[in-house]
Design a protein around this motif. Structure first.
Motif, PDB file in Angstrom:
ATOM      1  N   GLU A 173       0.876  -1.174   0.000  1.00  0.00           N
ATOM      2  CA  GLU A 173       0.000   0.000   0.000  1.00  0.00           C
ATOM      3  C   GLU A 173       0.914   1.224   0.000  1.00  0.00           C
ATOM      4  O   GLU A 173       2.100   1.127   0.358  1.00  0.00           O
ATOM      5  CB  GLU A 173      -0.840   0.016   1.282  1.00  0.00           C
ATOM      6  N   LEU A 174       0.345   2.384  -0.324  1.00  0.00           N
ATOM      7  CA  LEU A 174       1.185   3.584  -0.419  1.00  0.00           C
ATOM      8  C   LEU A 174       1.837   3.950   0.929  1.00  0.00           C
ATOM      9  O   LEU A 174       3.034   4.257   0.978  1.00  0.00           O
ATOM     10  CB  LEU A 174       0.349   4.766  -0.944  1.00  0.00           C
ATOM     11  N   LEU A 175       1.044   3.898   2.023  1.00  0.00           N
ATOM     12  CA  LEU A 175       1.607   4.355   3.306  1.00  0.00           C
ATOM     13  C   LEU A 175       2.810   3.534   3.755  1.00  0.00           C
ATOM     14  O   LEU A 175       3.877   4.109   4.011  1.00  0.00           O
ATOM     15  CB  LEU A 175       0.521   4.393   4.392  1.00  0.00           C
ATOM     16  N   PRO A 176       2.698   2.194   3.828  1.00  0.00           N
ATOM     17  CA  PRO A 176       3.910   1.447   4.217  1.00  0.00           C
ATOM     18  C   PRO A 176       5.068   1.652   3.254  1.00  0.00           C
ATOM     19  O   PRO A 176       6.234   1.658   3.666  1.00  0.00           O
ATOM     20  CB  PRO A 176       3.467  -0.013   4.245  1.00  0.00           C
ATOM     21  N   ALA A 177       4.750   1.831   1.961  1.00  0.00           N
ATOM     22  CA  ALA A 177       5.828   2.054   0.984  1.00  0.00           C
ATOM     23  C   ALA A 177       6.585   3.333   1.337  1.00  0.00           C
ATOM     24  O   ALA A 177       7.826   3.337   1.374  1.00  0.00           O
ATOM     25  CB  ALA A 177       5.243   2.159  -0.424  1.00  0.00           C
ATOM     26  N   ILE A 178       5.858   4.390   1.622  1.00  0.00           N
ATOM     27  CA  ILE A 178       6.521   5.665   1.930  1.00  0.00           C
ATOM     28  C   ILE A 178       7.198   5.594   3.299  1.00  0.00           C
ATOM     29  O   ILE A 178       8.278   6.146   3.501  1.00  0.00           O
ATOM     30  CB  ILE A 178       5.507   6.839   1.858  1.00  0.00           C
ATOM     31  N   ILE A 179       6.576   4.873   4.233  1.00  0.00           N
ATOM     32  CA  ILE A 179       7.203   4.704   5.561  1.00  0.00           C
ATOM     33  C   ILE A 179       8.565   4.012   5.396  1.00  0.00           C
ATOM     34  O   ILE A 179       9.569   4.442   5.971  1.00  0.00           O
ATOM     35  CB  ILE A 179       6.299   3.871   6.510  1.00  0.00           C
ATOM     36  N   LEU A 180       8.600   2.959   4.582  1.00  0.00           N
ATOM     37  CA  LEU A 180       9.856   2.219   4.382  1.00  0.00           C
ATOM     38  C   LEU A 180      10.947   3.136   3.826  1.00  0.00           C
ATOM     39  O   LEU A 180      12.063   3.188   4.352  1.00  0.00           O
ATOM     40  CB  LEU A 180       9.627   1.048   3.424  1.00  0.00           C
ATOM     41  N   MET A 234      -0.058   8.491  -6.980  1.00  0.00           N
ATOM     42  CA  MET A 234      -0.346   9.720  -6.225  1.00  0.00           C
ATOM     43  C   MET A 234       0.666  10.789  -6.600  1.00  0.00           C
ATOM     44  O   MET A 234       1.866  10.554  -6.587  1.00  0.00           O
ATOM     45  CB  MET A 234      -0.270   9.444  -4.728  1.00  0.00           C
ATOM     46  N   GLN A 235       0.165  11.971  -6.949  1.00  0.00           N
ATOM     47  CA  GLN A 235       1.042  13.080  -7.293  1.00  0.00           C
ATOM     48  C   GLN A 235       1.074  14.064  -6.120  1.00  0.00           C
ATOM     49  O   GLN A 235       0.097  14.751  -5.852  1.00  0.00           O
ATOM     50  CB  GLN A 235       0.512  13.776  -8.551  1.00  0.00           C
ATOM     51  N   PRO A 236       2.199  14.124  -5.389  1.00  0.00           N
ATOM     52  CA  PRO A 236       2.259  15.119  -4.304  1.00  0.00           C
ATOM     53  C   PRO A 236       2.192  16.529  -4.905  1.00  0.00           C
ATOM     54  O   PRO A 236       2.624  16.737  -6.034  1.00  0.00           O
ATOM     55  CB  PRO A 236       3.631  14.880  -3.670  1.00  0.00           C
ATOM     56  N   GLY A 237       1.678  17.459  -4.162  1.00  0.00           N
ATOM     57  CA  GLY A 237       1.553  18.829  -4.660  1.00  0.00           C
ATOM     58  C   GLY A 237       0.652  19.639  -3.746  1.00  0.00           C
ATOM     59  O   GLY A 237       0.270  19.160  -2.667  1.00  0.00           O
ATOM     60  N   PRO A 238       0.295  20.847  -4.162  1.00  0.00           N
ATOM     61  CA  PRO A 238      -0.479  21.736  -3.292  1.00  0.00           C
ATOM     62  C   PRO A 238      -1.805  21.132  -2.815  1.00  0.00           C
ATOM     63  O   PRO A 238      -2.295  21.458  -1.745  1.00  0.00           O
ATOM     64  CB  PRO A 238      -0.746  22.955  -4.180  1.00  0.00           C
ATOM     65  N   VAL A 246      -5.581  18.672   0.835  1.00  0.00           N
ATOM     66  CA  VAL A 246      -7.025  18.636   0.588  1.00  0.00           C
ATOM     67  C   VAL A 246      -7.453  17.204   0.285  1.00  0.00           C
ATOM     68  O   VAL A 246      -8.437  16.707   0.843  1.00  0.00           O
ATOM     69  CB  VAL A 246      -7.373  19.560  -0.618  1.00  0.00           C
ATOM     70  N   THR A 247      -6.671  16.546  -0.571  1.00  0.00           N
ATOM     71  CA  THR A 247      -7.095  15.210  -1.012  1.00  0.00           C
ATOM     72  C   THR A 247      -6.615  14.076  -0.096  1.00  0.00           C
ATOM     73  O   THR A 247      -7.284  13.068   0.040  1.00  0.00           O
ATOM     74  CB  THR A 247      -6.562  14.929  -2.437  1.00  0.00           C
ATOM     75  N   SER A 248      -5.436  14.253   0.510  1.00  0.00           N
ATOM     76  CA  SER A 248      -4.869  13.141   1.280  1.00  0.00           C
ATOM     77  C   SER A 248      -4.271  13.611   2.608  1.00  0.00           C
ATOM     78  O   SER A 248      -3.209  13.133   3.006  1.00  0.00           O
ATOM     79  CB  SER A 248      -3.764  12.439   0.468  1.00  0.00           C
ATOM     80  N   GLY A 249      -4.964  14.533   3.270  1.00  0.00           N
ATOM     81  CA  GLY A 249      -4.457  15.087   4.541  1.00  0.00           C
ATOM     82  C   GLY A 249      -4.045  14.021   5.548  1.00  0.00           C
ATOM     83  O   GLY A 249      -2.906  14.022   6.039  1.00  0.00           O
ATOM     84  N   PRO A 250      -4.944  13.064   5.877  1.00  0.00           N
ATOM     85  CA  PRO A 250      -4.585  12.055   6.884  1.00  0.00           C
ATOM     86  C   PRO A 250      -3.332  11.269   6.500  1.00  0.00           C
ATOM     87  O   PRO A 250      -2.509  10.948   7.349  1.00  0.00           O
ATOM     88  CB  PRO A 250      -5.813  11.127   6.905  1.00  0.00           C
ATOM     89  N   ALA A 255       0.201  10.972   8.531  1.00  0.00           N
ATOM     90  CA  ALA A 255       0.752   9.655   8.906  1.00  0.00           C
ATOM     91  C   ALA A 255       2.232   9.581   8.509  1.00  0.00           C
ATOM     92  O   ALA A 255       3.048   9.006   9.231  1.00  0.00           O
ATOM     93  CB  ALA A 255      -0.044   8.548   8.228  1.00  0.00           C
ATOM     94  N   VAL A 256       2.570  10.194   7.363  1.00  0.00           N
ATOM     95  CA  VAL A 256       3.988  10.216   6.952  1.00  0.00           C
ATOM     96  C   VAL A 256       4.796  11.029   7.969  1.00  0.00           C
ATOM     97  O   VAL A 256       5.883  10.615   8.396  1.00  0.00           O
ATOM     98  CB  VAL A 256       4.137  10.817   5.527  1.00  0.00           C
TER      99      VAL A 256
END
Lengths: 504, 183
Positions: free
Chosen positions: A56-63, A345-349, A353-357, A361-362
């Protein structure tokens, strides 16, 4: 208040066992990569990327972020104890850290490093939490000219702040931008530089550029230097402990700590700089402004705290432009951006709004990562430095394998193996002829974004590129980009003229 | 003069490539929209800038013989601190490099036929030998176990479908997958 609630929820997400396990693995891998001289931090994060494809995206970014954080700290052990800097980041630690260890205080030197990494890490995380949302809010007001100007600033600072000569870095960057144009263009659907080859029509994945140039290229470069035979000859069996400094000692260094944290965060925010520049700049600033600046190099605590604090602080700084504008501030964040994009997922401004939580978490994972890294550093130095005994030829053979699997797994396409081999050879040639690799990688990643914002700007403003100078924010950023490019050239020309004047 | 030519050679190569690519960019086919720049504009702009930088370096190195180079901040910091001292003096083993590159190309071209397991065992072992490592026991064990370990991690845990090879080599891969319980 909202931020605190989101951050609390973020902690709850990260504290789930699976995420905690990923965090722990990331911290250990980051430290191992930082300790091993044959592997750089950026290379390590690249090699971990294929493991994140099915996550999933969150564990990927956590790693990946855990590796990034702990990678700025792990190399300190070997630099201080054995005079082996695992990373260029750790070079300034040789001057005072190793000297202090040689004076019979290795435990104290390690304690100061731990204090600096912990303090720098916590401060940068707090700054990251406080600044990211307002920066993203501000970035929401940007239109295509502002966005394009910021990308140009990012790319020009990569050229002027990185390694190698400025012209070589510029060539590297432009090659990266060209690589990004290969394939079918997204606006007209026109085929560019594909030469009728099917896999080129799909474009060259930036992942292949990263894995090939950073991973394979580095292995080829080290192979030409004839790998160190049986690993280190350093005495890794000796007793190793960490002695934390007292409160009074820490308070005495509060200005060093604050100054270096600030340097780390600012350098981290500037695209292209990263932990190594932060570490060197902080050491230099300590020499210039520190109370005991003239004693640097004689094994004093300030010479350890300044570079280590700045290196770890740069992590939070680099995450701010990544999350809020989608612009990576360092090589490692460029790969983390790659992971975001691979997961759609494209990080940006819009990210808050779209992925605050998710973003909070990151943040929480970086908070916990900093603490976990220090706990690991305190208790696990001995087994960590043991990896120095691994033979470089064996490690490198496996590094190549991870590169290949990483490249193949992205699209299950064997043709990609040819592409990364080609980029591996190109990466080697870059090293050989002193062309930095980072600008090419960033060019390949940011190229599509730069082109699309440029094309949108031109369409919306009737092909009038001077709009860039007609809007306050874009004009300011463009001026900054020009200064970033011209100032170092002008400064070095002035230095040369002065030197010539002295010798005549 | 030879030194100057050697210094300028990477820029001459890039400059020639940029010129060829510029020509090719002029032949990009697309349905032009009136008053709008086409898909060739962006790559052409990059190629022009690339060409200008290369021309500057070629003139500087080849014609003027100037060696001054403005370094990036990191380069300057490393140089000023003496951190890069001694790097130039490291020994060089070009034959090892050529061996490593050739082996890598052979691996890439044969993996489809041999399958990941067999090709990787051979590659790992030979790469270690080319890398001047001579503990044969470690080489044998680490290449076989390493190859098995990679298959287990990537096919069983991360679900990456690695190449199985063609007959008769695929039989080895399939047998191995059955033993490991990978379906």
């Amino acid at each position: 208040m909202d931020a605190l609630i989101h951050l609390g929820n973020g902690f709850l997400q990260v504290l789930q066992p699976a995420n905690l396990l990923v965090l722990f693995i990331g911290l250990v891998l980051g430290m191992l990569v930082a300790v091993l001289p044959g592997l750089t931090l950026v290379m390590g994060v690249v090699l971990a990327l294929p493991f994140t494809y099915t996550m999933e995206l969150l564990p990927a970014i956590i790693l990946l972020t855990a590796m990034y954080v702990s990678g700025t700290y792990g190399g300190a052990f070997t630099a201080i104890l054995f005079r082996i800097p695992g990373e260029p980041i750790d070079v300034p630690l040789l001057w005072d850290g190793y000297t202090m260890a040689r004076k019979g205080q290795p435990a104290k030197a390690l304690g100061w490093t731990l204090f600096a990494a912990l303090g720098g890490g916590l401060i940068t995380t707090m700054v990251m939490v406080l600044l990211s949302a307002p920066v993203a809010q501000f970035a929401l007001t940007f239109s295509s000219p502002e966005y394009f100007a910021i990308i140009i600033f990012g790319l020009s600072s990569v050229v002027s702040l990185g390694g190698g000569s400025i012209t070589n870095a510029a060539i590297s960057l432009m090659l990266g931008l060209l690589i990004a144009t290969v394939g079918v263009d997204s606006i007209y659907g026109a085929e560019r530089f594909a030469f009728g080859v099917p896999f080129l029509q799909d474009g060259v994945e930036y992942l292949l550029v990263m894995v090939g140039a950073y991973g394979l290229g580095e292995v080829f470069t080290r192979l030409e230097k004839g790998f160190a035979g049986d690993g280190t000859t350093a005495d890794t069996d000796r007793s190793i402990s960490t002695e934390f400094p007292t409160l009074a000692e820490m308070l005495r260094l509060k200005m060093t700590f604050l100054r270096s944290s600030l340097v780390g965060i600012i350098v981290g925010i500037i695209p292209g700089a990263g932990a190594t520049v932060a570490s060197f700049v902080a050491y230099g600033a300590e020499g210039q402004y520190g109370k005991r600046g003239k004693e640097l190099g004689s094994g004093i605590a300030e010479g350890i705290v300044a570079p280590q604090t700045a290196a770890t602080s740069s992590v939070g700084g680099a995450m701010i432009p990544l999350l809020t504008m989608g612009i990576p501030g360092s090589g490692a964040t460029a790969i983390i951006l790659g992971a975001f994009l691979l997961h759609g997922m494209q990080p940006g401004p819009q990210v808050f709004v779209t992925s605050g939580p998710f973003v909070y978490a990151v943040f929480a994972s970086i908070f916990l990562g900093v603490i976990g890294m220090c706990i690991l550093g305190y208790f696990a130095i001995k087994p960590l430095v043991k990896v120095l005994e691994l033979p470089e030829a064996v490690v490198s053979a496996f590094v190549v394998m991870f590169c290949f699997i990483g490249a193949f797994a992205a699209r299950n396409n064997l043709s990609d193996l040819y592409v990364i081999t080609a980029f591996g050879i190109l990466g080697y040639l870059f090293e050989k002829f002193k062309f930095p690799i980072a600008p090419m990688v960033l060019g390949a990643i940011l190229g599509p974004l730069a082109e699309s914002s440029f094309m949108t700007m031109m369409v919306s403003h009737s092909n009038d590129w001077t709009v860039l100078m007609g809007r306050p924010i874009s004009a300011t950023v463009m001026v900054m980009a020009v200064i970033a490019l011209v100032y170092p050239i002008q400064r070095q020309l002035r230095e040369r003229t002065r030197r010539n004047g002295t010798t005549q | 003069m030879l030194n100057r030519l050697l210094r300028a050679s990477p820029y001459i190569v890039v400059q020639l490539a940029a010129m060829v690519l510029y020509q090719l960019a002029g032949r990009i086919e697309y349905a032009a929209a009136p008053g709008r720049i086409g898909p060739d504009f962006w790559p052409k702009s990059i190629l022009v800038l690339l060409g200008l930088v290369c021309v500057y370096e070629i003139i500087k190195n080849l014609l003027v013989g100037e060696t001054f180079t403005a370094a990036g901040l990191l380069e300057k910091l490393m140089k000023d601190s003496g951190a890069t001292e001694g790097e130039e003096k490291l020994r060089s083993y070009p034959l090892l490099l050529v061996g490593g590159i050739v082996l890598t190309i052979i691996y890439v071209t044969t993996i489809d036929k041999l399958g990941f397991f067999l090709a990787t065992i051979a590659y790992l072992a030979l790469f270690m030998v080319i890398g001047r490592y001579r503990r044969w026991g470690v080489i044998a064990v680490s290449s076989v176990l390493g190859s098995l370990g990679l298959i287990f991690i990537f096919m069983k845990v991360v679900y990456v479908s690695l190449p199985l090879g063609t007959e008769p080599f695929s039989a080895v891969s399939l047998l191995l997958l059955r033993v490991m319980g990978v379906h």
